[in-house]
Write a protein that holds these residues in place. Sequence first.
Motif, PDB file in Angstrom:
ATOM      1  N   MET A   1       0.840  -1.198   0.000  1.00 19.67           N
ATOM      2  CA  MET A   1       0.000   0.000   0.000  1.00 19.67           C
ATOM      3  C   MET A   1       0.877   1.251   0.000  1.00 19.67           C
ATOM      4  SD  MET A   1      -2.940   1.127   2.725  1.00 19.67           S
ATOM      5  CE  MET A   1      -1.782   1.063   4.083  1.00 19.67           C
ATOM      6  N   SER A   2       0.548   2.215  -0.861  1.00 23.12           N
ATOM      7  CA  SER A   2       1.331   3.432  -0.954  1.00 23.12           C
ATOM      8  C   SER A   2       0.936   4.397   0.154  1.00 23.12           C
ATOM      9  CB  SER A   2       1.113   4.086  -2.321  1.00 23.12           C
ATOM     10  OG  SER A   2       1.733   5.356  -2.364  1.00 23.12           O
ATOM     11  N   HIS A   3       1.955   5.020   0.762  1.00 25.35           N
ATOM     12  CA  HIS A   3       1.696   6.012   1.807  1.00 25.35           C
ATOM     13  C   HIS A   3       2.236   7.376   1.393  1.00 25.35           C
ATOM     14  CE1 HIS A   3       0.237   2.879   4.411  1.00 25.35           C
ATOM     15  NE2 HIS A   3       1.395   2.256   4.406  1.00 25.35           N
ATOM     16  N   ARG A   4       2.388   7.603   0.073  1.00 20.69           N
ATOM     17  CA  ARG A   4       2.911   8.872  -0.418  1.00 20.69           C
ATOM     18  C   ARG A   4       1.805   9.777  -0.956  1.00 20.69           C
ATOM     19  NH1 ARG A   4       8.416   8.881  -0.843  1.00 20.69           N
ATOM     20  NH2 ARG A   4       8.365  10.588  -2.340  1.00 20.69           N
ATOM     21  N   SER A   5       0.601   9.589  -0.453  1.00 26.80           N
ATOM     22  CA  SER A   5      -0.530  10.444  -0.797  1.00 26.80           C
ATOM     23  C   SER A   5      -1.189  10.891   0.500  1.00 26.80           C
ATOM     24  CB  SER A   5      -1.540   9.690  -1.664  1.00 26.80           C
ATOM     25  OG  SER A   5      -2.120   8.621  -0.936  1.00 26.80           O
ATOM     26  N   THR A   6      -2.067  11.879   0.409  1.00 25.78           N
ATOM     27  CA  THR A   6      -2.765  12.365   1.607  1.00 25.78           C
ATOM     28  C   THR A   6      -3.549  11.232   2.274  1.00 25.78           C
ATOM     29  OG1 THR A   6      -2.975  14.559   0.611  1.00 25.78           O
ATOM     30  CG2 THR A   6      -4.414  14.060   2.469  1.00 25.78           C
ATOM     31  N   ALA A   7      -4.285  10.460   1.465  1.00 30.92           N
ATOM     32  CA  ALA A   7      -5.067   9.357   2.026  1.00 30.92           C
ATOM     33  C   ALA A   7      -4.156   8.293   2.630  1.00 30.92           C
ATOM     34  CB  ALA A   7      -5.945   8.745   0.939  1.00 30.92           C
ATOM     35  N   GLY A   8      -3.034   8.025   1.947  1.00 29.74           N
ATOM     36  CA  GLY A   8      -2.104   7.014   2.450  1.00 29.74           C
ATOM     37  C   GLY A   8      -1.488   7.394   3.783  1.00 29.74           C
ATOM     38  N   VAL A   9      -1.086   8.671   3.933  1.00 26.18           N
ATOM     39  CA  VAL A   9      -0.520   9.142   5.202  1.00 26.18           C
ATOM     40  C   VAL A   9      -1.563   9.062   6.310  1.00 26.18           C
ATOM     41  CG1 VAL A   9       0.433  11.149   6.406  1.00 26.18           C
ATOM     42  CG2 VAL A   9       1.167  10.633   4.067  1.00 26.18           C
ATOM     43  N   ALA A  10      -2.806   9.461   5.997  1.00 25.68           N
ATOM     44  CA  ALA A  10      -3.879   9.421   6.997  1.00 25.68           C
ATOM     45  C   ALA A  10      -4.138   7.991   7.474  1.00 25.68           C
ATOM     46  CB  ALA A  10      -5.153  10.022   6.415  1.00 25.68           C
ATOM     47  N   LEU A  11      -4.177   7.039   6.554  1.00 26.65           N
ATOM     48  CA  LEU A  11      -4.424   5.634   6.922  1.00 26.65           C
ATOM     49  C   LEU A  11      -3.281   5.076   7.762  1.00 26.65           C
ATOM     50  CD1 LEU A  11      -5.878   4.273   3.559  1.00 26.65           C
ATOM     51  CD2 LEU A  11      -7.118   4.642   5.697  1.00 26.65           C
ATOM     52  N   LEU A  12      -2.052   5.409   7.398  1.00 29.21           N
ATOM     53  CA  LEU A  12      -0.902   4.910   8.139  1.00 29.21           C
ATOM     54  C   LEU A  12      -0.898   5.439   9.570  1.00 29.21           C
ATOM     55  CD1 LEU A  12       1.855   3.472   8.323  1.00 29.21           C
ATOM     56  CD2 LEU A  12       2.902   5.565   7.451  1.00 29.21           C
ATOM     57  N   LEU A  13      -1.041   6.745   9.729  1.00 29.03           N
ATOM     58  CA  LEU A  13      -0.992   7.334  11.068  1.00 29.03           C
ATOM     59  C   LEU A  13      -2.173   6.877  11.922  1.00 29.03           C
ATOM     60  CD1 LEU A  13       0.184  10.983  10.322  1.00 29.03           C
ATOM     61  CD2 LEU A  13       1.536   9.014  11.039  1.00 29.03           C
ATOM     62  N   SER A  14      -3.337   6.767  11.315  1.00 26.48           N
ATOM     63  CA  SER A  14      -4.504   6.290  12.065  1.00 26.48           C
ATOM     64  C   SER A  14      -4.264   4.876  12.577  1.00 26.48           C
ATOM     65  CB  SER A  14      -5.756   6.330  11.183  1.00 26.48           C
ATOM     66  OG  SER A  14      -6.078   7.663  10.841  1.00 26.48           O
ATOM     67  N   ALA A  15      -3.690   4.025  11.722  1.00 20.59           N
ATOM     68  CA  ALA A  15      -3.418   2.645  12.127  1.00 20.59           C
ATOM     69  C   ALA A  15      -2.388   2.592  13.250  1.00 20.59           C
ATOM     70  CB  ALA A  15      -2.930   1.843  10.919  1.00 20.59           C
ATOM     71  N   LEU A  16      -1.338   3.416  13.155  1.00 20.26           N
ATOM     72  CA  LEU A  16      -0.311   3.430  14.207  1.00 20.26           C
ATOM     73  C   LEU A  16      -0.881   3.931  15.529  1.00 20.26           C
ATOM     74  CD1 LEU A  16       2.774   4.819  12.230  1.00 20.26           C
ATOM     75  CD2 LEU A  16       2.286   2.447  12.838  1.00 20.26           C
ATOM     76  N   LEU A  17      -1.705   4.972  15.472  1.00 23.33           N
ATOM     77  CA  LEU A  17      -2.292   5.520  16.698  1.00 23.33           C
ATOM     78  C   LEU A  17      -3.343   4.578  17.278  1.00 23.33           C
ATOM     79  CD1 LEU A  17      -2.654   9.253  15.610  1.00 23.33           C
ATOM     80  CD2 LEU A  17      -1.074   8.345  17.321  1.00 23.33           C
ATOM     81  N   ASP A  18      -4.168   3.970  16.429  1.00 21.63           N
ATOM     82  CA  ASP A  18      -5.195   3.048  16.916  1.00 21.63           C
ATOM     83  C   ASP A  18      -4.555   1.837  17.577  1.00 21.63           C
ATOM     84  OD1 ASP A  18      -6.990   4.781  15.855  1.00 21.63           O
ATOM     85  OD2 ASP A  18      -7.442   3.586  14.069  1.00 21.63           O
ATOM     86  N   GLY A  19      -3.460   1.349  16.984  1.00 21.42           N
ATOM     87  CA  GLY A  19      -2.791   0.189  17.561  1.00 21.42           C
ATOM     88  C   GLY A  19      -2.132   0.500  18.888  1.00 21.42           C
ATOM     89  N   ALA A  20      -1.686   1.762  19.061  1.00 22.84           N
ATOM     90  CA  ALA A  20      -1.001   2.133  20.307  1.00 22.84           C
ATOM     91  C   ALA A  20      -1.977   2.337  21.457  1.00 22.84           C
ATOM     92  CB  ALA A  20      -0.189   3.406  20.083  1.00 22.84           C
ATOM     93  N   THR A  21      -3.184   2.807  21.160  1.00 19.96           N
ATOM     94  CA  THR A  21      -4.135   3.120  22.233  1.00 19.96           C
ATOM     95  C   THR A  21      -5.258   2.102  22.364  1.00 19.96           C
ATOM     96  OG1 THR A  21      -5.440   4.501  20.725  1.00 19.96           O
ATOM     97  CG2 THR A  21      -3.674   5.579  21.940  1.00 19.96           C
ATOM     98  N   GLY A  22      -5.449   1.294  21.336  1.00 21.32           N
ATOM     99  CA  GLY A  22      -6.475   0.255  21.418  1.00 21.32           C
ATOM    100  C   GLY A  22      -7.862   0.707  21.015  1.00 21.32           C
ATOM    101  N   HIS A  23      -8.029   1.925  20.514  1.00 27.79           N
ATOM    102  CA  HIS A  23      -9.350   2.342  20.053  1.00 27.79           C
ATOM    103  C   HIS A  23      -9.211   3.176  18.780  1.00 27.79           C
ATOM    104  CE1 HIS A  23      -8.098   5.947  22.313  1.00 27.79           C
ATOM    105  NE2 HIS A  23      -8.906   6.619  21.488  1.00 27.79           N
ATOM    106  N   ALA A  24     -10.182   3.077  17.893  1.00 25.57           N
ATOM    107  CA  ALA A  24     -10.139   3.756  16.601  1.00 25.57           C
ATOM    108  C   ALA A  24     -10.943   5.053  16.643  1.00 25.57           C
ATOM    109  CB  ALA A  24     -10.688   2.841  15.503  1.00 25.57           C
TER     110      ALA A  24
END
Length: 308
Positions: A1-24
């Motif tokens: 999955m490409s993370h070099r677009s606005t949507a790609g960056v948003a999905l990556l950071l959301s996944a990293l933050l959701d995984g760290a805190t346990g809630h989406a």
Amino acid sequence: MSHRSTAGVALLLSALLDGATGHADSRRVQVILFPPHFQDEPNDVPKCKGFALVTLSQVTDVNQLLSAWPWDLQTIEITSTSEEAQEAAKSGLRTLSKTRWDQLQDEYAAYRQKLLAQAAESTHPVFRAAPSAPVSAAVSIPEPSRLRHEPPTVPTLTASAPYPPDCVVYVRHVHHETNKTTLRTLFSAAFRDHSSLASDGLDYVDYTKGLDTCYLRLTTPAHSQHLVSHFASHPTAQSEALDTTGAHSDQPMTVELLQGTKEEIYWGQVPEKVRRQAVTKAVSLLADGGEVEQTEGNEAGRKRRKRH
């Protein structure tokens, strides 16, 4: 999955933050900005160059990313087994605060200005005898008059020239908070009362925010020489960042036509595609009413300036 677009960056950071805190929470990532390149035109859509400026809705999320992906570590130990975390680690994801980003930008701008100023001041070579040279050694030093008046070697303007010669002007003392649009309006004033040079005279304004200098790329040598002459006889300075008239002249701007080594250094930092476009434009304009040598294959022709 490409993370070099606005949507790609948003999905990556959301996944990293959701995984760290346990809630989406889809609202955690608020704004994603790809900073423009200094050579982008005003209407260009900035592209990802490997980094982005991100605004998050919660300070805790900011601290989480800064802690988990610190900027100053060569390697980061990843405990998460998620696909996004593993890919981020493999790609070398790093984060830093906006405050630190601004500091680095200021440091870079100051360093770049220092290098450009050194290049601009090195007009002539310095001749010195080597410390170990015998007393009887002869050192040839050009006469001062030749250093002052002998023009530098100028490349012939052909379709295959590396750049259009005598088309770059270096300007000092512009307002450090101005912008390219304001500077374009200000310097285009040189051609308003000169109908024969009014068409496409100012090709590009090369300016970096925060600096008090800029470079102007003109389309032909005639345009650059006219601009230098105009501002030499009309002292001009910006009283404020958006000043497009320059009526205030307590510390007027200085304009210098780049030639020789300084000119080569400047064009060496310009992408080849842009240099080719500048050459093509200059050749086209000069062929209409100026003098230019054009080569195609093994044939060469010269169009001379029309006499009126």
